[in-house]
Write a protein that holds these residues in place. Structure first.
Motif, PDB file in Angstrom:
ATOM      1  N   HIS A   1      -2.291   3.772   4.773  1.00  0.00           N
ATOM      2  CA  HIS A   1      -1.359   4.146   5.654  1.00  0.00           C
ATOM      3  C   HIS A   1      -1.346   2.887   6.788  1.00  0.00           C
ATOM      4  O   HIS A   1      -0.360   2.612   7.406  1.00  0.00           O
ATOM      5  N   ALA A   2      -2.643   2.838   7.378  1.00  0.00           N
ATOM      6  CA  ALA A   2      -2.840   1.812   8.519  1.00  0.00           C
ATOM      7  C   ALA A   2      -3.256   0.591   8.161  1.00  0.00           C
ATOM      8  O   ALA A   2      -3.745   0.176   7.014  1.00  0.00           O
ATOM      9  N   ARG A   3      -2.605  -0.483   8.826  1.00  0.00           N
ATOM     10  CA  ARG A   3      -2.684  -1.856   8.417  1.00  0.00           C
ATOM     11  C   ARG A   3      -4.203  -2.068   8.583  1.00  0.00           C
ATOM     12  O   ARG A   3      -4.808  -2.921   7.818  1.00  0.00           O
ATOM     13  N   ASP A   4      -5.146  -1.631   9.717  1.00  0.00           N
ATOM     14  CA  ASP A   4      -6.279  -2.047   9.830  1.00  0.00           C
ATOM     15  C   ASP A   4      -7.362  -1.687   8.617  1.00  0.00           C
ATOM     16  O   ASP A   4      -8.245  -2.228   8.112  1.00  0.00           O
ATOM     17  N   ASP A   5      -6.860  -0.416   7.999  1.00  0.00           N
ATOM     18  CA  ASP A   5      -7.538   0.216   6.614  1.00  0.00           C
ATOM     19  C   ASP A   5      -7.399  -0.801   5.613  1.00  0.00           C
ATOM     20  O   ASP A   5      -8.262  -1.102   4.840  1.00  0.00           O
ATOM     21  N   TRP A   6      -6.138  -1.082   5.356  1.00  0.00           N
ATOM     22  CA  TRP A   6      -5.757  -2.035   4.493  1.00  0.00           C
ATOM     23  C   TRP A   6      -6.694  -3.512   4.509  1.00  0.00           C
ATOM     24  O   TRP A   6      -7.120  -4.004   3.395  1.00  0.00           O
ATOM     25  N   GLN A   7      -6.582  -3.971   5.506  1.00  0.00           N
ATOM     26  CA  GLN A   7      -7.159  -5.140   5.916  1.00  0.00           C
ATOM     27  C   GLN A   7      -8.703  -5.009   5.410  1.00  0.00           C
ATOM     28  O   GLN A   7      -9.583  -5.691   5.004  1.00  0.00           O
ATOM     29  N   GLU A   8      -9.334  -3.908   5.884  1.00  0.00           N
ATOM     30  CA  GLU A   8     -10.943  -3.375   5.846  1.00  0.00           C
ATOM     31  C   GLU A   8     -11.228  -3.380   4.349  1.00  0.00           C
ATOM     32  O   GLU A   8     -11.948  -4.090   3.965  1.00  0.00           O
ATOM     33  N   ARG A   9     -10.238  -2.841   3.674  1.00  0.00           N
ATOM     34  CA  ARG A   9     -10.517  -2.379   2.259  1.00  0.00           C
ATOM     35  C   ARG A   9     -10.200  -3.823   1.557  1.00  0.00           C
ATOM     36  O   ARG A   9     -10.798  -4.191   0.346  1.00  0.00           O
ATOM     37  N   ALA A  10      -9.352  -4.654   1.887  1.00  0.00           N
ATOM     38  CA  ALA A  10      -9.170  -5.929   1.237  1.00  0.00           C
ATOM     39  C   ALA A  10     -10.437  -6.783   1.568  1.00  0.00           C
ATOM     40  O   ALA A  10     -10.837  -7.527   0.400  1.00  0.00           O
TER      41      ALA A  10
END
Length: 740
Positions: A477-486
């Motif tokens: 959902h959140a771009r921050d979470d997406w970047q962290e998972r990446a």
């Protein structure tokens, strides 16, 4: 019967595409689709609610074993069963098919579909069938009191079944002693004694003891803590209890939501910013079905109230039933802190119980209207007819107003249904199958919802894609979470962006899906490829967005399914998709660029017939006839005007396909194009050929291209126009870029 069937169809038809209307529905249905076995007893032990042991086992059936149309068929079937059982019971108690039919008419006329927990579209089958069991328990008990003693245990069993499915039905037990007393012919002392001995009372006490004992002895401490967080705590504050009963009870009355939904209806559905709609405006958005339905309701109201005929018996019992449904249904909720908070602090208007209250409302209205007309008829038949006609007019207005409100709710529910459909189509496509396991998909739009409608939590779409796509990917959902998972998973080459857009006041849905080069913080998302899924009735739509990295001198070129757009671009681009001759319900379009990168988060797709993929407008002038969709005729000489909207010189290739149908097979004629000093000459035949001429167009200027031929006129006896050349409608002025 035919008119009532029409009312039922027009009421239930909009419910077919409602998707999920509560978060619980979305997760329960996903659990069924995933093949999770409903533990039933385990869930009920944790929650401390005995009814969950039954309803948990019924969930696979209620949700159609994960099949949408089976679920909707069972859901609407449950609603119709509860209405039919009400008709049977009222007719049995009152001896009047006329009164029972009037209650059914009011149900279909005034049923409100709402954003609140509404059993018209949420929690399918189980609660509505529990109500059916209750109505049948009342009917069979009345028959048993009339001499059919074999139905006594059937009535008790049906009532216990309804209690085990929904605990709130405990308050309905008070009706059975009243029925027992009303059916007796003895003195009142004997009637009271028999009423006290009614087996339903003891069955209710036994079920109540089981519910309390289950919660006291089997619920673990962690379950008690969870329920405390949910505010399942008893509060006997009289004012707060009365507020819940008043709020959840009044919401079932017709047009209750007209004031609540007025701003969103006028803004979302009708397209006005504030409430300024007149009666004429309302009829401007009418569907014929609303008007027909209101006319049927008005006619049946008049016919069933004025007709007289059968005499209504036991009105007092029916009034009591209406009172119990309207007032007592919400009594268990009213004593709970959770629902007191919902009604008072959160201003919630309705809950699941509103459906049950509504049955009391329609019985109340039927008794009131029929009783008044019958009483007036004893004084003056003409006055009774006037009163019946007045009630008919009022029912027309209320039915029409209810449909206006329901149409808005149904529209937003249809949008949720369309969102899930377009995601399903994406999952079933080769585009999804091509992404690798472990991919990370940023999709914030999937978690957005219209105010008041259902929302899902952050884990939902990951689970949904895993169940339906049989692939382990994460939807974030959140771009921050997406970047962290990446960063944590080193997901380079497995990064994607997905967005679903829907027209606010339309029925079009679009999905944008693209690979993303990097998820680094502070770096804009960039992609060289966009896959766009369109689900719309429009024949043409446009795609606009931002570019990055385009060379200033040469500008960037965008390709639509391998075909270059008419223009070149720097920071913003536009692409036009015409599917007039490629009309498919679901259409995939692939956008690519080699000289720049797309910003996938900036992409906007909308219905439009206006091309936005170039800076040169193509205008058909003297000599051309009107567009006939598949082709455009011209005379022997015709003018195409090219208009440059840019403040720079544009080099453009004017490309077109033309034929001269008046030529004999194998024949040819001269075709010449002249634009200032630029000239080109070709041979044209009876079949379509491709032609192109390169021109320079000065800034913010126009250039006329004169097309002339010596081909003969086409013989068309029924057409008085001069028909010489025929062009395909896609005449393009494609800007010449630096690349090939």
């Amino acid at each position: 019967m035919l008119l009532i069937v029409l009312l039922a169809v027009m009421t239930c038809l909009p419910l077919l595409h409602s998707g999920y209307t509560t978060t619980d529905d979305a997760y329960l249905n996903l659990g069924v689709q995933a093949g999770n076995r409903m533990s039933g007893l385990g869930d009920s032990v944790l929650s401390g609610r005995l009814q969950h042991a039954i309803t948990g086992r019924l969930q696979p059936l209620a949700y159609g074993w994960g099949h949408y149309w089976v679920m909707k068929s069972l859901s609407i079937g449950g609603i119709l069963c509860s209405v039919a059982s009400m008709f049977f019971t009222i007719r049995l108690l009152s001896g009047s098919a006329r009164l029972a039919t009037l209650a059914v008419v009011f149900f279909f006329a005034f049923a409100q579909n709402t954003y609140d927990h509404s059993l018209l579209t949420s929690y399918p089958l189980v609660p509505t069938m529990a109500l059916t069991a209750f109505w049948l328990s009342v009917a069979t008990w009345w028959l048993a009191l009339g001499g059919r003693t074999r139905l006594r245990p059937v009535s008790v069993i049906l009532f216990v079944c309804s209690l085990l499915v929904y605990e709130n039905f405990l308050v309905y037990a008070c009706l059975f002693p009243v029925l027992t007393a009303a059916a007796g012919t003895q003195d009142w002392r004997e009637r009271a004694r028999r009423a006290v001995l009614t087996p339903h009372i003891y069955a209710t006490l036994a079920v109540l003891a089981a519910i309390v004992g289950f919660r006291l002895w089997l619920q673990p401490d962690i379950g008690r803590e969870m329920m405390a967080v949910e505010q399942y705590v008893i509060s006997l504050d009289p004012w707060r209890m009365s507020k819940v009963i008043e709020r959840f009870g009044s919401s079932a009355f017709p047009l209750h939501y007209s004031r609540v939904y007025r701003p969103v209806i006028t803004d979302f559905y009708m397209g006005y910013g504030t409430f300024s709609a007149t009666l004429r405006d309302l009829f401007g958005v009418v569907e014929a079905a609303w008007l027909v339905k209101a006319i049927i309701v008005a006619y049946l109201t008049a016919a069933l109230t004025i007709a007289g005929g059968d005499r209504v018996q036991r009105r007092g019992v029916l009034w009591l039933i209406a009172f119990v449904f309207i007032v007592l249904t919400n009594l268990p909720l009213a004593a709970t802190v959770k629902y007191q908070t919902w009604a008072i602090e959160d201003f919630t208007h309705g809950y699941l119980t509103t459906y049950f209250v509504f049955f009391g409302v329609v019985i109340l209205l039927a008794l009131l209207l029929e009783g008044l007309v019958s009483w007036v008829a004893t004084l003056s038949r003409r006055s009774a007819m006037v009163l019946g006609a007045t009630f008919a007019a009022a029912s027309f207005i209320v039915s029409y107003g209810t449909d206006v409100i329901n149409a808005h709710v149904a529209l937003t529910e249809r949008r949720m249904y369309d969102k899930w459909r377009i995601v399903d189509e994406w999952i079933a496509s080769p585009v999804f199958r091509a992404i690798p396991e472990g991919s990370l998909i940023l999709a914030p739009s999937l978690f957005e919802h219209y105010p008041g409608t259902m929302h899902v939590f952050d884990d939902y779409w990951t689970s949904y894609v895993r169940v339906h796509g049989k692939k382990q990917v994460e939807v974030l959902h959140a771009r921050d979470d997406w970047q962290e998972r990446a960063r944590a998973t080193q997901a380079a080459g497995r990064l994607y962006f997905l967005e679903v857009t829907q027209e606010r006041r339309g029925d079009a849905s679009y999905l944008v899906f693209s690979p993303v080069q990097s998820a680094a913080e502070g770096v804009p998302m960039a992609s060289h490829e966009l896959m766009i899924l369109a689900h719309a009735r429009s024949d043409q739509f446009r795609i606009v967005g931002r570019l990055s990295g385009a060379p200033t001198a040469c500008r960037a070129r965008v390709f639509v399914d391998g075909e270059p757009t008419n223009g070149t671009f720097t920071d913003r681009f536009g692409a036009h998709v015409d599917r007039t001759r490629n009309a498919r319900e679901w259409l995939w379009t692939r956008l690519t660029t080699e000289d720049a990168a797309f910003d996938p988060a900036s992409i906007l797709v909308t219905d439009s017939e206006v091309p936005v993929d170039g800076s040169v407008d193509v205008l058909f002038g003297k000599g051309f006839h009107l567009d006939e969709i598949a082709y455009r005729w011209s005379e022997a000489t015709a003018v195409v005007t090219l208009r440059n909207r840019e403040e720079r010189v544009l080099r453009a290739d004017v490309q077109f396909e033309a034929q001269a149908p008046g030529l004999p097979p194998g024949g040819s004629a001269r075709l010449e194009a002249t634009a200032g000093s630029a000239r080109a000459q070709w041979m044209i035949g009876p079949d379509y050929g491709k032609y192109s001429i390169r021109l320079e167009i000065p800034p913010t200027s126009t250039v006329d291209v004169v097309l002339s031929t010596d081909a003969p006129r086409t013989v068309a006896p029924l057409d008085i126009r001069t028909l010489v050349m025929r062009f395909l409608p896609d005449v393009r002025a494609r800007e010449v870029g630096c690349g090939q």
